[in-house]
Design a protein around this motif. Sequence first.
Motif, PDB file in Angstrom:
ATOM      1  N   GLY A   1       0.876  -1.113   0.113  1.00 46.12           N
ATOM      2  CA  GLY A   1      -0.158  -0.080  -0.020  1.00 46.12           C
ATOM      3  C   GLY A   1       0.781   1.310   0.109  1.00 46.12           C
ATOM      4  N   GLY A   2       2.043   1.286  -0.434  1.00 47.30           N
ATOM      5  CA  GLY A   2       2.831   2.766  -0.429  1.00 47.30           C
ATOM      6  C   GLY A   2       4.010   2.261  -1.323  1.00 47.30           C
ATOM      7  N   ILE A   3       5.006   3.049  -1.129  1.00 42.09           N
ATOM      8  CA  ILE A   3       6.229   3.212  -1.725  1.00 42.09           C
ATOM      9  C   ILE A   3       7.490   3.299  -0.802  1.00 42.09           C
ATOM     10  CG2 ILE A   3       5.364   4.306  -3.795  1.00 42.09           C
ATOM     11  CD1 ILE A   3       6.509   6.966  -2.823  1.00 42.09           C
ATOM     12  N   GLN A   4       8.577   2.757  -1.241  1.00 39.89           N
ATOM     13  CA  GLN A   4       9.728   3.065  -0.296  1.00 39.89           C
ATOM     14  C   GLN A   4      10.594   3.832  -0.849  1.00 39.89           C
ATOM     15  OE1 GLN A   4      13.073  -0.535   0.924  1.00 39.89           O
ATOM     16  NE2 GLN A   4      11.172  -0.496   2.228  1.00 39.89           N
ATOM     17  N   GLU A   5      11.489   4.821  -0.228  1.00 36.40           N
ATOM     18  CA  GLU A   5      12.159   5.837  -0.585  1.00 36.40           C
ATOM     19  C   GLU A   5      13.626   5.480   0.330  1.00 36.40           C
ATOM     20  OE1 GLU A   5      12.116   7.434  -3.165  1.00 36.40           O
ATOM     21  OE2 GLU A   5      10.009   7.267  -3.732  1.00 36.40           O
ATOM     22  N   LEU A   6      14.575   5.637  -0.226  1.00 32.71           N
ATOM     23  CA  LEU A   6      16.018   5.844   0.601  1.00 32.71           C
ATOM     24  C   LEU A   6      16.156   7.356   0.595  1.00 32.71           C
ATOM     25  CD1 LEU A   6      18.215   3.074  -1.343  1.00 32.71           C
ATOM     26  CD2 LEU A   6      17.156   3.039   0.992  1.00 32.71           C
ATOM     27  N   GLU A   7      16.000   7.785   2.029  1.00 28.36           N
ATOM     28  CA  GLU A   7      16.049   9.311   2.476  1.00 28.36           C
ATOM     29  C   GLU A   7      17.382   9.370   3.145  1.00 28.36           C
ATOM     30  OE1 GLU A   7      14.135  11.363   1.567  1.00 28.36           O
ATOM     31  OE2 GLU A   7      12.110  10.197   1.239  1.00 28.36           O
ATOM     32  N   PRO A   8      18.068  10.592   2.855  1.00 29.05           N
ATOM     33  CA  PRO A   8      19.179  10.981   3.884  1.00 29.05           C
ATOM     34  C   PRO A   8      19.483  10.520   5.051  1.00 29.05           C
ATOM     35  CG  PRO A   8      18.622  12.788   2.173  1.00 29.05           C
ATOM     36  CD  PRO A   8      17.470  11.779   2.041  1.00 29.05           C
ATOM     37  N   ALA A   9      20.347  10.255   5.702  1.00 27.51           N
ATOM     38  CA  ALA A   9      20.582   9.898   7.159  1.00 27.51           C
ATOM     39  C   ALA A   9      20.071  11.111   7.925  1.00 27.51           C
ATOM     40  CB  ALA A   9      21.514   9.444   7.422  1.00 27.51           C
ATOM     41  N   SER A  10      20.297  12.296   7.234  1.00 30.49           N
ATOM     42  CA  SER A  10      19.976  13.595   8.087  1.00 30.49           C
ATOM     43  C   SER A  10      18.623  13.763   8.497  1.00 30.49           C
ATOM     44  CB  SER A  10      20.381  14.773   7.287  1.00 30.49           C
ATOM     45  OG  SER A  10      19.588  14.770   5.921  1.00 30.49           O
ATOM     46  N   ILE A  11      17.615  12.807   8.067  1.00 33.24           N
ATOM     47  CA  ILE A  11      16.107  13.317   8.302  1.00 33.24           C
ATOM     48  C   ILE A  11      15.915  12.544   9.790  1.00 33.24           C
ATOM     49  CG2 ILE A  11      15.292  12.780   6.003  1.00 33.24           C
ATOM     50  CD1 ILE A  11      14.221  10.031   6.966  1.00 33.24           C
ATOM     51  N   ARG A  12      16.985  12.083  10.533  1.00 35.43           N
ATOM     52  CA  ARG A  12      16.817  11.599  11.778  1.00 35.43           C
ATOM     53  C   ARG A  12      16.743  12.880  12.877  1.00 35.43           C
ATOM     54  NH1 ARG A  12      21.803   7.352  12.616  1.00 35.43           N
ATOM     55  NH2 ARG A  12      22.850   9.036  11.331  1.00 35.43           N
ATOM     56  N   SER A  13      17.233  13.897  12.206  1.00 43.67           N
ATOM     57  CA  SER A  13      16.895  15.204  13.094  1.00 43.67           C
ATOM     58  C   SER A  13      15.468  15.790  13.107  1.00 43.67           C
ATOM     59  CB  SER A  13      17.972  16.171  12.722  1.00 43.67           C
ATOM     60  OG  SER A  13      17.866  16.625  11.346  1.00 43.67           O
ATOM     61  N   ASP A  14      14.767  15.223  11.940  1.00 43.43           N
ATOM     62  CA  ASP A  14      13.251  15.728  11.784  1.00 43.43           C
ATOM     63  C   ASP A  14      12.393  15.431  12.921  1.00 43.43           C
ATOM     64  OD1 ASP A  14      10.466  15.733  10.683  1.00 43.43           O
ATOM     65  OD2 ASP A  14      11.650  16.500   9.036  1.00 43.43           O
ATOM     66  N   PRO A  15      11.766  16.124  13.494  1.00 42.91           N
ATOM     67  CA  PRO A  15      10.551  15.642  14.543  1.00 42.91           C
ATOM     68  C   PRO A  15       9.654  14.697  14.175  1.00 42.91           C
ATOM     69  CG  PRO A  15      10.672  18.255  14.210  1.00 42.91           C
ATOM     70  CD  PRO A  15      11.482  17.702  13.096  1.00 42.91           C
ATOM     71  N   LYS A  16       9.596  14.410  12.848  1.00 40.90           N
ATOM     72  CA  LYS A  16       8.572  13.292  12.363  1.00 40.90           C
ATOM     73  C   LYS A  16       9.353  11.951  12.323  1.00 40.90           C
ATOM     74  CE  LYS A  16       5.316  16.294  11.760  1.00 40.90           C
ATOM     75  NZ  LYS A  16       4.260  16.385  12.773  1.00 40.90           N
ATOM     76  N   TYR A  17      10.600  12.083  12.485  1.00 39.24           N
ATOM     77  CA  TYR A  17      11.369  10.709  12.552  1.00 39.24           C
ATOM     78  C   TYR A  17      11.049   9.870  14.016  1.00 39.24           C
ATOM     79  CZ  TYR A  17      15.176   7.525  12.596  1.00 39.24           C
ATOM     80  OH  TYR A  17      16.138   6.392  12.388  1.00 39.24           O
ATOM     81  N   GLN A  18      10.645   8.657  13.658  1.00 35.95           N
ATOM     82  CA  GLN A  18      10.466   7.737  14.475  1.00 35.95           C
ATOM     83  C   GLN A  18      10.831   6.188  14.113  1.00 35.95           C
ATOM     84  OE1 GLN A  18       6.159   7.537  15.887  1.00 35.95           O
ATOM     85  NE2 GLN A  18       6.683   5.833  17.593  1.00 35.95           N
TER      86      GLN A  18
END
Length: 590
Positions: free
Chosen positions: A541-558
């Motif tokens: 039901g979705g798509i998978q993306e390879l995102e930069p590791a910097s998104i770990r500082s995003d408040p939405k990162y869980q």
Amino acid sequence: TIRHIKYGVKADYAKAFGTAILRGVKNAIGKEEWTAETQAAWEMLWDRVCNCLTRCLNAGTNLVIVSLVNGDLEKAKEAMDCAPRGERFDTLTRVDVNGEVLSPLYWAIRDGMRDIALFLLEDLLTIRADRHSYYYGREKLFETHPDIVEVLCKDPGAEELMDTLFNGLMWHSDQVNQGKLRVNYYIKELYGDPEKDPNAWLSALATLSLHGPPTLFDHPVCVKLLQCKWNAFGQIMFFGIQSFYCVITILYYAAFVVNDERCGANGIVRLIVGVLAVIAVTSQCILAVSQIRSGLTASVPVSYPDLVNRITCNRLPSEIVVPRTLMNIWNVSRIPAFVMLCYVVFSDTCLTSAEDGMAVRSEHGSTMASLVALVVGLQLLEVFMLNPQVASLMLLIQNLLPDVARTLVLCMIFICAFAGALTVYKAVNFSTLGESVSNLISMLLSLDIGLVEDAGAYGAVLITILVVIIQCAVFNILIAQLVNRTASIAQWSHLMVQKKFAYVCVEMESLLPLHYRIKLFKSMGFDEPLDFEVGDDGPSGGIQELEPASIRSDPKYQPDRILRYTGVSCGTDPWDLDEDEDEEPHSDED
């Protein structure tokens, strides 16, 4: 029935209530009319009513209903703790009260129980896993609540619920590989299946662009959804259409502005411009008619003065139906502009003269040609409105216009007052009110010292006071207001640009043939399971993306938000919450 449950009515009350009802009916009818046959009929009627009411009241003892009736969050959690894991999503999405199926989520939202609504939504979108399978309520949520995005967007206080919904449609890996980490975006339902609902204006993205708050467009799920559609078809379609309009504009300026007085080869260019304009107008009209026939319309509210309402007895329509293409202000201005362009072209003398002579145009034709040049030239702004910097600037100007307008009105009041005083004083160059106003405005704009010197001593004092008021007080106050407004607007202007992107994308999607939209939807691969780790296939039901590791500082990162249970894996058993409380959720690799 729900009202009775809220009042705390119990099924045991039905017998005593029935006795009182029958006794009251007997007294109302009278002893002479109250025969054995009449009594039997009334008793049979009450038995049926009583059985129905009793079943409904007994259904009210369901823990989910009790929690919703009383607004008790703890009762809601208790109800979920007892639910079998295989039936948990059914319990969260529907309750049956005597055959009437209700949504606990909508019930909680409607009655303002935000904490319960938040709990239900979070629980549905929590990903759980036992030894055999994953449990994720996303599909059940959208199956039973297909309008969930619209309901939340139109509820002024549901922004937190919308944020929770979007958070529940993401999964982040906690493993970084070569500076990248996996992110699953479960956006199948938000993308919209055109086979199930071909109307692009009923999709989640359309609802967000029309009714959603701008802050939602900063959420990674919304950004990814918009990115998928924009890259797939929105960008190429939008710039393709705009290129066509730009060609018309360039040719018009070349034939009617740069080489306005010459015919010859220029006449051929003018003819081409006219033909393209006819094509543009015809295509817009055909599109508008087809949208009306297919129901791709919007309702625009219309208000009338009280006098008109009294004369017509309020019989005039309160709204008008408009095709979606005419909800775009650029299309509304483009159609009359191209109609005038056609008139200018086909009434031009260069088309009737084969000689390389001078173009002759009437004053009326020149006025219309000038107006067309203005409108089609401004149409180029639409192309640049998708540039974040330009769009932010235009949005800023749009929001500052009311402040500027109020300031200009204030300035005109001061100017008119001082102009009246100078006119009465009979100062030089201020003999009439109109001349005084005109000269004062000229002086304020150009600082013409000669006007001050010729006005006399008293006139010079009046002019000086006016200059101080306008330039030193009013303008400085305006500048301060603009600075404050600019700072506040700059915080959300980029979000409004994203919202504009979404609207344009939906507009382009509505122009695509249905078969092509179906092909694009299938090419997204939403039916393929998305892996959490190598060899660990999760829900589809979705798509998978390879995102930069910097998104770990995003408040939405869980990181890896899956709750994994190592106990029994029977679908009829509830989740072992004691184990979940004692141990931290862990991955299969642990």
